[in-house]
Design a protein around this motif. Structure first.
Motif, PDB file in Angstrom:
ATOM      1  N   GLU A 161       0.813  -1.216   0.000  1.00 35.63           N
ATOM      2  CA  GLU A 161       0.000   0.000   0.000  1.00 35.63           C
ATOM      3  C   GLU A 161       0.848   1.268   0.000  1.00 35.63           C
ATOM      4  OE1 GLU A 161      -2.773  -0.105   3.199  1.00 35.63           O
ATOM      5  OE2 GLU A 161      -4.035  -1.637   2.260  1.00 35.63           O
ATOM      6  N   SER A 162       2.158   1.119   0.162  1.00 39.77           N
ATOM      7  CA  SER A 162       3.050   2.280   0.154  1.00 39.77           C
ATOM      8  C   SER A 162       3.652   2.539  -1.220  1.00 39.77           C
ATOM      9  CB  SER A 162       4.176   2.075   1.175  1.00 39.77           C
ATOM     10  OG  SER A 162       3.641   1.997   2.489  1.00 39.77           O
ATOM     11  N   HIS A 167      -0.884   2.702  -6.533  1.00 34.50           N
ATOM     12  CA  HIS A 167      -2.048   3.586  -6.399  1.00 34.50           C
ATOM     13  C   HIS A 167      -2.389   4.235  -7.742  1.00 34.50           C
ATOM     14  CE1 HIS A 167      -2.908   3.627  -2.069  1.00 34.50           C
ATOM     15  NE2 HIS A 167      -1.608   3.467  -1.884  1.00 34.50           N
ATOM     16  N   LYS A 168      -1.357   4.708  -8.425  1.00 28.95           N
ATOM     17  CA  LYS A 168      -1.567   5.393  -9.703  1.00 28.95           C
ATOM     18  C   LYS A 168      -2.226   4.479 -10.735  1.00 28.95           C
ATOM     19  CE  LYS A 168       2.174   6.178 -12.119  1.00 28.95           C
ATOM     20  NZ  LYS A 168       3.429   6.850 -12.503  1.00 28.95           N
ATOM     21  N   TRP A 169      -1.672   3.259 -10.888  1.00 29.99           N
ATOM     22  CA  TRP A 169      -2.204   2.367 -11.918  1.00 29.99           C
ATOM     23  C   TRP A 169      -3.534   1.753 -11.519  1.00 29.99           C
ATOM     24  CZ3 TRP A 169      -0.961   2.784 -16.707  1.00 29.99           C
ATOM     25  CH2 TRP A 169       0.250   3.428 -17.012  1.00 29.99           C
ATOM     26  N   TYR A 170      -3.780   1.630 -10.233  1.00 26.32           N
ATOM     27  CA  TYR A 170      -5.106   1.177  -9.791  1.00 26.32           C
ATOM     28  C   TYR A 170      -6.148   2.214 -10.193  1.00 26.32           C
ATOM     29  CZ  TYR A 170      -8.796  -0.521  -6.677  1.00 26.32           C
ATOM     30  OH  TYR A 170      -9.979  -1.000  -6.171  1.00 26.32           O
ATOM     31  N   ALA A 171      -5.857   3.491  -9.979  1.00 25.60           N
ATOM     32  CA  ALA A 171      -6.784   4.563 -10.361  1.00 25.60           C
ATOM     33  C   ALA A 171      -7.006   4.584 -11.870  1.00 25.60           C
ATOM     34  CB  ALA A 171      -6.228   5.909  -9.888  1.00 25.60           C
ATOM     35  N   LYS A 199      -3.277   9.953  -3.276  1.00 30.94           N
ATOM     36  CA  LYS A 199      -2.372   9.143  -2.465  1.00 30.94           C
ATOM     37  C   LYS A 199      -1.049   8.925  -3.177  1.00 30.94           C
ATOM     38  CE  LYS A 199      -1.381   6.687   1.179  1.00 30.94           C
ATOM     39  NZ  LYS A 199      -1.223   7.320   2.512  1.00 30.94           N
ATOM     40  N   ALA A 200      -1.101   8.701  -4.479  1.00 28.55           N
ATOM     41  CA  ALA A 200       0.123   8.526  -5.261  1.00 28.55           C
ATOM     42  C   ALA A 200       0.985   9.782  -5.189  1.00 28.55           C
ATOM     43  CB  ALA A 200      -0.222   8.198  -6.715  1.00 28.55           C
ATOM     44  N   ILE A 201       0.352  10.948  -5.279  1.00 31.67           N
ATOM     45  CA  ILE A 201       1.082  12.218  -5.204  1.00 31.67           C
ATOM     46  C   ILE A 201       1.649  12.430  -3.805  1.00 31.67           C
ATOM     47  CG2 ILE A 201       0.848  14.735  -5.353  1.00 31.67           C
ATOM     48  CD1 ILE A 201      -1.340  14.216  -7.503  1.00 31.67           C
ATOM     49  N   GLU A 202       0.889  12.031  -2.796  1.00 34.55           N
ATOM     50  CA  GLU A 202       1.371  12.141  -1.411  1.00 34.55           C
ATOM     51  C   GLU A 202       2.616  11.279  -1.199  1.00 34.55           C
ATOM     52  OE1 GLU A 202       0.007  10.459   2.939  1.00 34.55           O
ATOM     53  OE2 GLU A 202      -1.579  11.170   1.594  1.00 34.55           O
ATOM     54  N   LEU A 203       2.606  10.061  -1.749  1.00 35.58           N
ATOM     55  CA  LEU A 203       3.732   9.148  -1.583  1.00 35.58           C
ATOM     56  C   LEU A 203       4.939   9.557  -2.413  1.00 35.58           C
ATOM     57  CD1 LEU A 203       1.738   5.785  -1.614  1.00 35.58           C
ATOM     58  CD2 LEU A 203       3.017   6.727   0.329  1.00 35.58           C
TER      59      LEU A 203
END
Length: 304
Positions: A161-162, A167-171, A199-203
């Motif tokens: 999850e980190s 996150h990007k490709w899931y979206a 979340k991707a941008i946050e990470l």
């Protein structure tokens, strides 16, 4: 192992035992009124059976420790080789992606579809999606690949999850699936898409692609047709919405130029459209963006 063999040869076995280890007759002790008496250390050394058992136990203990060391070293080597193997596959996959070898990349990664590694899985999701976008892919194959891509991206996210890329490709993959599930599902998925892009941008705040895609999300809802907006208002208490100004905070490529055109800032529009046109293309979608940017620039020039 050599030491254990030497220890074994030293074990007395009755006949042929070392003469110095024999007990004189009657020296082994006997039962008296108080029962069996305790055997002292020197007597153990003089008792062939007790000594043999003691030495055998020591030899087996040594063998067990030696076996444990061998197994531990083998496990470490296996784990290291496994990690090294994954890294080699990732390096090869990244090379093929940068080279624009979409189908070869997919054929490489599909071999690892049962992998538990998030880095392999999100790359497989991306490759599946890219193959779906190829002009030679049939409509039936495209739909199958789109749903497979979502499944791989979901597994990547479950494994790590980190991972900003997961996150990007899931979206991205959820957005693709929306094309097959109707306007209601597409609008409902918008909240999830935004959440994972954010979340991707946050990470990874430096990932230009995630920022760019967040800009597309904002631009899409800023430009939502009236009938879709009406449907959204009917289905959701607070439907997703955005503005061109909000999109400006994210856009990095072609759609940034579009946004400036909408805001009538032609100088900045031209600047970003040129950047989009000249950006290296790795996939059919990248090439489509280049073509669109070039067309917008042509129309832009004709008006001046």
């Amino acid at each position: 192992m050599a030491l254990s063999a030497r220890l074994w040869r030293l074990l007395p076995s009755g006949r042929g035992a070392a003469p110095g280890l024999r007990l004189p007759a009657g020296a082994a002790g006997s039962r008296g009124a108080c029962g069996r008496r305790r055997i002292g250390g020197p007597e153990v050394m003089g008792n062939p059976g007790a000594f043999r058992r003691s030495l055998l136990f020591s030899a087996l203990s040594y063998l067990g420790f030696e076996t444990y060391q061998v197994i531990s070293r083998a496990a470490v080597v296996h784990a290291t080789a496994k990690v090294s193997g994954v890294e080699e596959v990732l390096a090869q996959a990244d090379y093929l992606y940068e080279s624009g070898e979409t189908e070869k990349l997919y054929q490489l990664l599909i071999q690892y579809k049962e992998s538990e590694d998030a880095e392999l899985l999100w790359r497989l999701a991306r490759a599946s999606r890219d193959v779906a976008q190829l002009s030679g892919t049939s409509a039936e194959e495209k739909k199958l690949l789109v749903y497979e891509a979502l499944a791989y991206a979901k597994r990547a996210l479950e494994k790590n999850e980190s991972s900003f890329a997961a996150h990007k490709w899931y979206a991205i993959c959820i957005s693709d699936v929306g094309d097959y599930e109707g306007i209601k599902a597409k609008i409902a998925n918008a909240y999830v898409i935004k959440e994972h892009f954010e979340k991707a941008i946050e990470l990874n705040p430096k990932d230009a692609t995630s920022i760019h895609l967040m800009g597309i999300w904002c631009y899409t809802f800023a430009e939502m047709p009236w009938y879709q907006r009406k449907i959204a208002n009917m289905l959701f208490a607070t439907p997703p919405s955005s503005t061109y100004e909000e999109a400006l905070g994210y856009f990095q490529r072609a759609e940034q130029g579009k946004t400036y055109l909408k805001l009538h800032n032609r100088k900045l529009a031209a600047f970003w459209l040129v950047k989009a046109r000249d950006y290296p293309a790795h996939t059919d979608q990248d090439r489509q963006i280049q073509t669109e940017a070039a067309q917008l620039l042509t129309g832009f020039s004709d008006k001046n």
